[in-house]
Motif scaffolding. Structure first.
Motif, PDB file in Angstrom:
ATOM      1  N   THR A 212       0.839  -1.195   0.000  1.00  0.00           N
ATOM      2  CA  THR A 212       0.000   0.000   0.000  1.00  0.00           C
ATOM      3  C   THR A 212       0.876   1.248   0.000  1.00  0.00           C
ATOM      4  N   GLY A 213       0.597   2.135  -0.940  1.00  0.00           N
ATOM      5  CA  GLY A 213       1.332   3.391  -0.989  1.00  0.00           C
ATOM      6  C   GLY A 213       2.649   3.319  -1.736  1.00  0.00           C
TER       7      GLY A 213
ATOM      8  N   PHE B 258      10.775   2.268   3.219  1.00  0.00           N
ATOM      9  CA  PHE B 258      10.473   3.213   4.302  1.00  0.00           C
ATOM     10  C   PHE B 258       9.052   3.748   4.191  1.00  0.00           C
ATOM     11  N   LEU B 259       8.666   4.135   2.979  1.00  0.00           N
ATOM     12  CA  LEU B 259       7.335   4.709   2.778  1.00  0.00           C
ATOM     13  C   LEU B 259       6.245   3.717   3.209  1.00  0.00           C
TER      14      LEU B 259
ATOM     15  N   HIS C 234       6.269   3.002   7.012  1.00  0.00           N
ATOM     16  CA  HIS C 234       5.643   4.069   7.802  1.00  0.00           C
ATOM     17  C   HIS C 234       4.124   4.036   7.658  1.00  0.00           C
ATOM     18  N   ILE C 235       3.661   3.784   6.427  1.00  0.00           N
ATOM     19  CA  ILE C 235       2.220   3.734   6.211  1.00  0.00           C
ATOM     20  C   ILE C 235       1.602   2.622   7.050  1.00  0.00           C
ATOM     21  N   LEU C 236       2.326   1.517   7.173  1.00  0.00           N
ATOM     22  CA  LEU C 236       1.815   0.402   7.977  1.00  0.00           C
ATOM     23  C   LEU C 236       1.995   0.634   9.468  1.00  0.00           C
ATOM     24  N   GLY C 237       2.595   1.763   9.814  1.00  0.00           N
ATOM     25  CA  GLY C 237       2.682   2.122  11.227  1.00  0.00           C
ATOM     26  C   GLY C 237       4.024   1.863  11.876  1.00  0.00           C
ATOM     27  N   MET C 238       5.044   1.570  11.077  1.00  0.00           N
ATOM     28  CA  MET C 238       6.356   1.359  11.678  1.00  0.00           C
ATOM     29  C   MET C 238       7.068   2.696  11.860  1.00  0.00           C
TER      30      MET C 238
END
Lengths: 420, 282
Positions: A113-114, A126-127, A130-134
């Motif tokens: 996703t993203g 990274f993108l 982060h979207i997955l909440g890391m």
């Protein structure tokens, strides 16, 4: 019980039918007006409960999930599984009810996703992470592991739009596999990539669920994976829970209810039974010799086809009866026939045995052909029986992807070391 | 029973009113900066001139204004050289309109992500504002260079101490764009027709702020109407900062601060209340 981490009470969700995007102000004003006048006439109750414009995707769903539990959701398409996962993932709101929980939640309704095509693999790790909440530190710590898992090290600085679809999916899954939430919500993401990669993914899922004591909710159509990974399963049908409990029992009863099998047909009247002046069918049936404690046909089950028919041809004529087995793509798996024999008029019985460990999993149907004097087709009783063969893998099989081939005989494949 | 259990999160049919959930936002700050980084990286991929476009855009616009409004329409710009007069207005206006355009499309542009994963949706409009702020900073460097050139060649150009307030004025326009964008994003998600109207209104709105003309040519009886627009005081104050004899009106600055704070508050409230629900109708 204080180890409950998710508790859902009375969850319902309705969707508006029709073209959702094309909502205009005029339409809304009109709706508002009709709703208002509707409310004036009706005493209590939800104004859209009776309206045909709404469909209930979920109705009064209640469940609890304990810490460390792996809970599977089963149901055919449109049963509400994905909607439920979306509500738990906070992507859409329930219409009624509420869910409480504790612990960091991450959802994987899709891998990658993203992802942005113009960005390199490195940037996308990274993108997506982060979207997955890391957090940044978390990703940096696991970066090498992620790259290793994906196996795309040499393309790390290439924009992902140049990736093959396989590479893309592998990278996407690699990021997802390194999520470390307390509660993980997974929707059918196991169905990606090649066999080898799938094996890796299932292995990772097992590792995650067993060793770290993580809570997982997941939806899959892969019954074997569900059977092996879940501690408990819930069956949804038309937005309601219709069964829940031990995955083995639940899955078996689900499969039985889902299959539309015709294992038997019989006719009493020799004049109206299917057939013609020469042949009339009395009975066709498929008798499985069930293996294991559940009445379900799987790849191990030996099958017997029994048939009886009224025969009305001249005594000197030879008769051949052939059994044709087709899969649901219409490909003929086999065409076997009786020897050419002469019979007197009257009732005749026949039998054909299909051994266990022969058919692959899938849906099949049987047709029976009656032939006179080797060449003349007298009657063709088309698709008179149909049945499903379920997959079976021993526990800890490791891989649950689709097994290839029309048939799946267990001919031995032997290896031996040539070293002296 | 689980009466004593501490639930950490709750999902209900309605989001609460006035619930900003700052903790949640801070949790996702890495995502915010990653989005900004993504936008910067991709905006100049596969362009020949690359980052130079950041400079070219305001310069070309200024040139067009110079030709149309100064050479053809002959609108006076006072003692200030015309190019220098248009540049700050153009930069600030572009910043405002791009921020607004970006934030008001939050739901459409990100539907593919919003349908698959949860994170505080506010991260997206915030990242858009930050991305445009980054571009603005580069453009301001360009402006300072042009300004220094004129300062030494034209003796009429001198800065005042108000220059210190310019970053604050830019913040006002950012807050204005964000607040308005949040409100509009929620409404257009539901009523798409409004998007077309708004594009048109936004174009007209440029002329309701003194971007291409000095406020001094506006008739006295309409002036108050102009001051009601927060952008007027942003642009006028910035001009006053760079072109010394210009007058600053602190009372109008205060007025615009109050109005943008109110707009932001309304925007945040509406957005937070509707951010998840909206996805069902998109």
């Amino acid at each position: 019980m204080s180890n409950i981490v998710i508790k859902a009470e009375n969850i319902s969700k309705n969707y508006r039918l029709g073209v959702l995007g094309s909502r205009t102000l005029k339409e809304d004003l009109r709706n508002w007006w009709t709703k208002k006048s509707f409310d004036d006439n009706q005493p209590e109750g939800s104004p859209y409960a009776y309206s045909k414009e709404y469909i209930w995707a979920l109705k009064n769903i209640n469940f609890e999930v304990a810490h460390g539990e792996v809970l599977g959701f089963i149901g055919r398409n449109g049963a509400g599984k994905s909607t439920l996962l979306k509500i738990i993932s906070r992507i859409t709101l329930p219409t009624t009810g509420h869910i409480v929980g504790k612990g960091r939640t991450a959802s994987l309704l899709e891998v990658g996703t993203g992802f942005h095509g113009e960005l390199t693999g490195r940037e996308n790790i990274f993108l997506n992470g982060h979207i997955l909440g890391m957090k940044k530190k978390e990703i940096e710590k696991k970066f090498d592991e992620i790259v290793d898992f994906s196996g795309i090290e040499q393309f790390l600085d290439t924009p992902v739009k140049r990736y093959s679809s396989g590479m893309y999916v592998r990278l996407a899954f690699a990021v997802a596999a390194h999520l470390d939430p307390e509660i993980l919500i997974v929707d059918e993401v196991l169905a990606v990539g090649d066999a080898e990669f799938q094996r890796k993914c299932i292995g990772k899922m097992k590792e995650v669920s067993s060793q770290k004591g993580k809570t997982i909710l997941f939806v899959s159509h892969n019954m074997q994976a569900l059977r092996n990974l879940c501690h408990r399963a819930i069956v949804l049908n038309k937005g309601q829970i219709i069964n829940e409990g031990n995955p083995e029992t639940v899955i078996t009863s689900y499969l039985k209810s889902e299959t539309t099998q015709y294992l038997q047909q019989s006719f009493d009247d020799s004049l109206s039974a299917p057939g013609n002046e020469f042949i009339r069918i009395k009975k066709v049936e498929l008798v499985p010799e069930y293996i294991g404690e559940y009445d379900i046909i799987d790849i191990r089950t030996p099958l017997t086809v029994n048939f009886e028919f009224w025969y009305n041809m001249e005594e000197e004529d030879g008769l051949i009866v052939g059994v044709h087995l087709f899969d649901f793509n219409g490909d003929c798996i086999f065409d076997i026939a009786s020897p050419n024999t002469s019979f007197k008029k009257g009732l005749i019985a026949g039998q054909c045995k299909i051994p266990g460990n022969f058919l692959n999993d899938g849906a099949y149907y049987i047709s029976i052909v009656f032939v006179k004097n080797i060449t003349q087709r007298m009657y063709y009783y088309e698709s008179c029986l149909s049945f499903d063969v379920e997959d079976y893998r021993p526990p800890n099989a490791g891989w649950y992807g689709k097994w290839l081939g029309y048939v799946r005989p267990d001919f031995p494949v032997v290896l031996q070391s040539k070293e002296i | 029973m689980d009466k004593n259990t501490e639930w950490e999160w709750e999902i209900k049919p309605e989001e609460r009113w006035f619930h900003l959930n700052l903790k949640d936002l801070i949790q996702y700050k890495d995502l915010l900066f990653r989005f900004v980084r993504r936008d910067i990286l991709i905006s100049y991929q596969q362009t020949i001139l690359g980052p130079i476009w950041v400079f070219l855009q305001p310069l070309l616009t200024t040139l067009v204004y110079f030709v149309i409004f100064t050479k053809i329409a002959k609108i006076p710009t006072g003692k200030i050289p015309a190019i220098l007069f248009y540049l700050p207005g153009t930069i600030i206006w572009t910043y405002f309109s791009e921020c607004l355009n970006g934030t008001m499309n939050t739901f459409f542009a990100n539907a593919y992500i919003f349908r698959k994963v949860y994170f505080p949706r506010l991260i997206t409009p915030l990242s858009i504002i930050l991305f445009h702020s980054f571009r603005l900073c580069i453009q301001l460097v360009l402006f300072v260079l042009v300004y220094l050139f004129f300062m030494y060649s034209h003796h009429d150009v001198t800065p005042s101490w108000w220059i210190l307030i310019v970053p604050f004025m830019i913040l006002i326009s950012a807050v204005f764009a964000l607040g308005l964008g949040l409100i509009v994003s929620v409404i257009t998600a539901k009523y798409r027709d409004l998007d077309n109207i708004l594009q048109f209104v936004l174009r007209l709105f440029m002329f309701a702020a003194p971007v291409v003309y000095p406020l001094s040519i506006v008739p006295e009886k309409y002036k108050l109407l102009f001051w009601l627009n927060p952008l007027t005081s942003v642009i006028e104050t910035s001009r006053a900062a760079f072109f010394a004899p210009h007058i600053v009106y602190p009372e109008y600055i205060l007025l615009s601060v109050i109005s943008v704070v109110v707009i932001l508050f309304v925007g945040l409230t509406l957005f937070r209340k509707r951010e998840i629900e909206v996805m069902d109708v998109i």
